[in-house]
Write a protein that holds these residues in place. Structure first.
Motif, PDB file in Angstrom:
ATOM      1  N   ARG A 285      53.822  37.190  25.913  1.00 25.60           N
ATOM      2  CA  ARG A 285      53.739  38.347  25.019  1.00 25.60           C
ATOM      3  C   ARG A 285      52.748  39.395  25.515  1.00 25.60           C
ATOM      4  O   ARG A 285      52.761  40.531  25.044  1.00 25.60           O
ATOM      5  CB  ARG A 285      53.351  37.903  23.606  1.00 25.60           C
ATOM      6  CG  ARG A 285      54.499  37.275  22.825  1.00 25.60           C
ATOM      7  CD  ARG A 285      54.069  36.857  21.445  1.00 25.60           C
ATOM      8  NE  ARG A 285      53.482  37.949  20.678  1.00 25.60           N
ATOM      9  CZ  ARG A 285      52.889  37.783  19.500  1.00 25.60           C
ATOM     10  NH1 ARG A 285      52.801  36.562  18.968  1.00 25.60           N
ATOM     11  NH2 ARG A 285      52.378  38.816  18.851  1.00 25.60           N
TER      12      ARG A 285
ATOM     13  N   THR B  30      47.359  47.493  22.077  1.00 29.95           N
ATOM     14  CA  THR B  30      46.930  46.103  22.038  1.00 29.95           C
ATOM     15  C   THR B  30      47.359  45.378  23.311  1.00 29.95           C
ATOM     16  O   THR B  30      48.185  45.866  24.091  1.00 29.95           O
ATOM     17  CB  THR B  30      47.523  45.376  20.821  1.00 29.95           C
ATOM     18  OG1 THR B  30      48.952  45.306  20.957  1.00 29.95           O
ATOM     19  CG2 THR B  30      47.176  46.103  19.519  1.00 29.95           C
TER      20      THR B  30
ATOM     21  N   ASP C   5      49.278  42.992  23.650  1.00 34.23           N
ATOM     22  CA  ASP C   5      50.698  42.664  23.664  1.00 34.23           C
ATOM     23  C   ASP C   5      51.580  43.909  23.544  1.00 34.23           C
ATOM     24  O   ASP C   5      52.752  43.816  23.187  1.00 34.23           O
ATOM     25  CB  ASP C   5      51.049  41.637  22.586  1.00 34.23           C
ATOM     26  CG  ASP C   5      50.644  42.073  21.183  1.00 34.23           C
ATOM     27  OD1 ASP C   5      49.840  43.004  21.053  1.00 34.23           O
ATOM     28  OD2 ASP C   5      51.136  41.465  20.204  1.00 34.23           O
TER      29      ASP C   5
ATOM     30  N   GLN D  67      51.372  46.863  21.693  1.00 35.64           N
ATOM     31  CA  GLN D  67      51.640  47.548  20.433  1.00 35.64           C
ATOM     32  C   GLN D  67      50.749  48.789  20.319  1.00 35.64           C
ATOM     33  O   GLN D  67      49.533  48.705  20.525  1.00 35.64           O
ATOM     34  CB  GLN D  67      51.348  46.627  19.244  1.00 35.64           C
ATOM     35  CG  GLN D  67      51.960  45.249  19.350  1.00 35.64           C
ATOM     36  CD  GLN D  67      53.469  45.271  19.382  1.00 35.64           C
ATOM     37  OE1 GLN D  67      54.104  45.870  18.527  1.00 35.64           O
ATOM     38  NE2 GLN D  67      54.042  44.616  20.383  1.00 35.64           N
TER      39      GLN D  67
ATOM     40  N   ARG E 251      48.806  51.259  18.012  1.00 36.99           N
ATOM     41  CA  ARG E 251      48.240  51.355  16.671  1.00 36.99           C
ATOM     42  C   ARG E 251      47.588  52.725  16.546  1.00 36.99           C
ATOM     43  O   ARG E 251      46.796  53.113  17.408  1.00 36.99           O
ATOM     44  CB  ARG E 251      47.210  50.253  16.422  1.00 36.99           C
ATOM     45  CG  ARG E 251      47.779  48.840  16.430  1.00 36.99           C
ATOM     46  CD  ARG E 251      46.689  47.812  16.184  1.00 36.99           C
ATOM     47  NE  ARG E 251      46.104  47.950  14.864  1.00 36.99           N
ATOM     48  CZ  ARG E 251      46.545  47.317  13.774  1.00 36.99           C
ATOM     49  NH1 ARG E 251      47.590  46.520  13.856  1.00 36.99           N
ATOM     50  NH2 ARG E 251      45.947  47.501  12.615  1.00 36.99           N
TER      51      ARG E 251
ATOM     52  N   GLN F 199      51.104  49.186  10.321  1.00 35.31           N
ATOM     53  CA  GLN F 199      52.299  49.171  11.157  1.00 35.31           C
ATOM     54  C   GLN F 199      51.907  49.337  12.619  1.00 35.31           C
ATOM     55  O   GLN F 199      50.866  49.911  12.943  1.00 35.31           O
ATOM     56  CB  GLN F 199      53.266  50.306  10.770  1.00 35.31           C
ATOM     57  CG  GLN F 199      53.939  50.137   9.426  1.00 35.31           C
ATOM     58  CD  GLN F 199      53.076  50.614   8.283  1.00 35.31           C
ATOM     59  OE1 GLN F 199      52.333  51.576   8.443  1.00 35.31           O
ATOM     60  NE2 GLN F 199      53.161  49.961   7.134  1.00 35.31           N
ATOM     61  N   GLU F 200      52.750  48.800  13.498  1.00 38.64           N
ATOM     62  CA  GLU F 200      52.576  48.931  14.938  1.00 38.64           C
ATOM     63  C   GLU F 200      53.899  49.360  15.558  1.00 38.64           C
ATOM     64  O   GLU F 200      54.962  49.148  14.970  1.00 38.64           O
ATOM     65  CB  GLU F 200      52.130  47.602  15.561  1.00 38.64           C
ATOM     66  CG  GLU F 200      50.797  47.095  15.034  1.00 38.64           C
ATOM     67  CD  GLU F 200      50.416  45.747  15.644  1.00 38.64           C
ATOM     68  OE1 GLU F 200      51.342  44.988  16.025  1.00 38.64           O
ATOM     69  OE2 GLU F 200      49.210  45.458  15.732  1.00 38.64           O
ATOM     70  N   THR F 201      53.834  49.944  16.747  1.00 33.95           N
ATOM     71  CA  THR F 201      55.027  50.340  17.494  1.00 33.95           C
ATOM     72  C   THR F 201      55.072  49.535  18.777  1.00 33.95           C
ATOM     73  O   THR F 201      54.137  49.586  19.589  1.00 33.95           O
ATOM     74  CB  THR F 201      54.999  51.849  17.798  1.00 33.95           C
ATOM     75  OG1 THR F 201      54.999  52.571  16.561  1.00 33.95           O
ATOM     76  CG2 THR F 201      56.208  52.255  18.627  1.00 33.95           C
ATOM     77  N   ASP F 202      56.143  48.795  18.987  1.00 30.82           N
ATOM     78  CA  ASP F 202      56.235  47.806  20.057  1.00 30.82           C
ATOM     79  C   ASP F 202      56.754  48.447  21.351  1.00 30.82           C
ATOM     80  O   ASP F 202      57.963  48.530  21.580  1.00 30.82           O
ATOM     81  CB  ASP F 202      57.163  46.673  19.608  1.00 30.82           C
ATOM     82  CG  ASP F 202      57.109  45.479  20.551  1.00 30.82           C
ATOM     83  OD1 ASP F 202      56.569  45.611  21.660  1.00 30.82           O
ATOM     84  OD2 ASP F 202      57.614  44.397  20.167  1.00 30.82           O
TER      85      ASP F 202
ATOM     86  N   ARG G 154      56.050  47.203  24.345  1.00 32.70           N
ATOM     87  CA  ARG G 154      56.416  46.119  25.268  1.00 32.70           C
ATOM     88  C   ARG G 154      57.906  45.812  25.161  1.00 32.70           C
ATOM     89  O   ARG G 154      58.616  45.696  26.172  1.00 32.70           O
ATOM     90  CB  ARG G 154      55.593  44.864  24.961  1.00 32.70           C
ATOM     91  CG  ARG G 154      55.851  43.711  25.940  1.00 32.70           C
ATOM     92  CD  ARG G 154      55.333  42.381  25.413  1.00 32.70           C
ATOM     93  NE  ARG G 154      56.192  41.873  24.354  1.00 32.70           N
ATOM     94  CZ  ARG G 154      55.781  41.640  23.117  1.00 32.70           C
ATOM     95  NH1 ARG G 154      54.544  41.884  22.761  1.00 32.70           N
ATOM     96  NH2 ARG G 154      56.625  41.186  22.212  1.00 32.70           N
ATOM     97  N   HIS G 155      58.396  45.685  23.941  1.00 28.83           N
ATOM     98  CA  HIS G 155      59.821  45.394  23.741  1.00 28.83           C
ATOM     99  C   HIS G 155      60.684  46.521  24.301  1.00 28.83           C
ATOM    100  O   HIS G 155      61.707  46.269  24.961  1.00 28.83           O
ATOM    101  CB  HIS G 155      60.109  45.190  22.255  1.00 28.83           C
ATOM    102  CG  HIS G 155      61.563  45.001  21.948  1.00 28.83           C
ATOM    103  ND1 HIS G 155      62.211  43.802  22.178  1.00 28.83           N
ATOM    104  CD2 HIS G 155      62.499  45.871  21.453  1.00 28.83           C
ATOM    105  CE1 HIS G 155      63.494  43.934  21.826  1.00 28.83           C
ATOM    106  NE2 HIS G 155      63.687  45.170  21.389  1.00 28.83           N
TER     107      HIS G 155
END
Length: 349
Positions: A62, A285, A287, A289, A291, A298-301, A303-304
């Motif tokens: 992750r 972060t 992983d 995200q 912020r 809430q976070e925005t990903d 990485r994905h």
């Protein structure tokens, strides 16, 4: 007149984020300071941060890979206008790729200012390498110079290692070397006086930070935490403090000159005198995200998105949208405040 509640975004947040220009939110604040957590792991167990047994660390799959992190740093600097990058943790010195990431950041154009927040353990062996990699400045966390209290707060007997790290940082030219202190509710006011004397003697700059509700156990209590006003009152009993007249801008610390000399002390009143209206920070972060606030729900990903094949433009747009939705403030003093699920160690300082 429109009344804005600190815990919510403005009405303009329902409109799309700008596609270019500065990394702005709906209140007109521009984010130029990026805080990057390299790991959620730490080799201390500070009482105000995590339990004695530690936490369940993020699994390696992750975490952002070095090349993914470097890509996001490039987007932040070259497309979003970030001018300052601070690496944090957890404890960033436990991240094996720290020097490589710093060097990659220093190679960006325009080159951002590069800083590091660390607990100082192991810094004595790496300070010079970090400087050569491109590190400009450093902040070392140190809550007391009393060995017994240090061991009680951190649950580790490592004060000599931290002091050695501070000396190495100064010798490496990572000036000004700053000391970050979060005061213990019981002994902290005594510790503040000792810390300031120590920093003045050694040529470091002390920053005292109000304890915030970011502990893993969610046990923070306003009535037990030491306020900035309490700190100032105690320091004024031992030192002659005069307000520093340098414009503060978006800096979190209110600065005071000590005894009419060149020494300064900063007090960061994150809770009691919030400075959210001048916030210029965006956060990433370990992983991947985004912020838009320490206390965001809430976070925005990213990485994905990256691993799904998103191009730089898509990543930029997602980052812009995350910051566009930033609330007016952290909302700690709002009756409906809810502490974020992630503790500070998993968000990054």
């Amino acid at each position: 007149m429109t009344v804005v509640h600190l815990g919510v975004p403005s009405a303009a947040a329902s409109s799309p984020a700008p596609a270019g220009g500065p990394l702005i939110d709906t209140f007109g604040r521009v984010a130029t300071d990026l805080r990057v957590s390299l790991t959620d792991r730490c080799n201390l167990r500070c009482t105000y941060c995590m339990p004695a047994e530690g936490l369940d660390w993020l699994p390696s799959e992750r975490l952002l890979r070095p090349e993914e992190l470097t890509r996001l740093l490039r987007i932040a600097v070259t497309r979003l206008g970030v001018r300052s990058v601070r690496f944090t943790g957890g404890e960033p010195l436990v991240a094996r790729h720290l020097e490589d990431v710093i060097a990659a950041t220093a190679a960006l154009s325009p080159r951002p200012e590069i800083t590091l927040t660390t607990n100082g353990i192991g810094l004595d062996k790496r300070a010079e390498r970090l400087r050569q990699a491109g590190l400009d400045r450093i902040n070392v966390s140190l809550d007391t110079v009393d060995a017994g209290r240090f061991a009680a707060i951190t649950r580790r007997d490592r004060l000599p290692d931290v002091l050695a790290g501070l000396r190495a940082a100064k010798a490496a030219g990572l000036d000004p070397v700053k000391v970050n202190a979060v005061l213990d509710p019981v002994t902290g006011l005594d510790d503040a006086v000792g810390l300031l004397r120590f920093c003045l003697d050694q040529g470091y700059q002390l920053r005292i930070i109000e304890q915030m509700p970011l502990d893993a156990g969610h046990s923070w209590q306003r009535g037990k935490a030491i306020s900035a006003d309490d700190v100032l009152a105690v320091l004024q009993q031992h030192f002659d403090l005069t307000p520093d007249t340098t414009p503060r801008g978006s800096a979190p610390a209110e600065l005071w000159r000590v005894d009419g000399g060149v020494g300064k002390v900063g007090i960061i009143a994150s809770v009691s005198h919030a400075f959210c209206s001048a916030c210029d920070r965006t956060r990433l972060t370990a992983d991947g995200q985004v912020r838009n606030c320490l206390f965001a729900q809430q976070e925005t990903d990213l990485r994905h998105l990256m691993r799904a094949g998103a191009d730089d433009a898509a990543l930029e747009a997602a980052w812009r949208a995350a910051m566009w939705a930033k609330a007016a403030g952290h909302g700690i003093n709002d009756p409906n405040f809810v502490q974020p699920d992630r503790p500070m160690s998993a968000i990054g300082g």
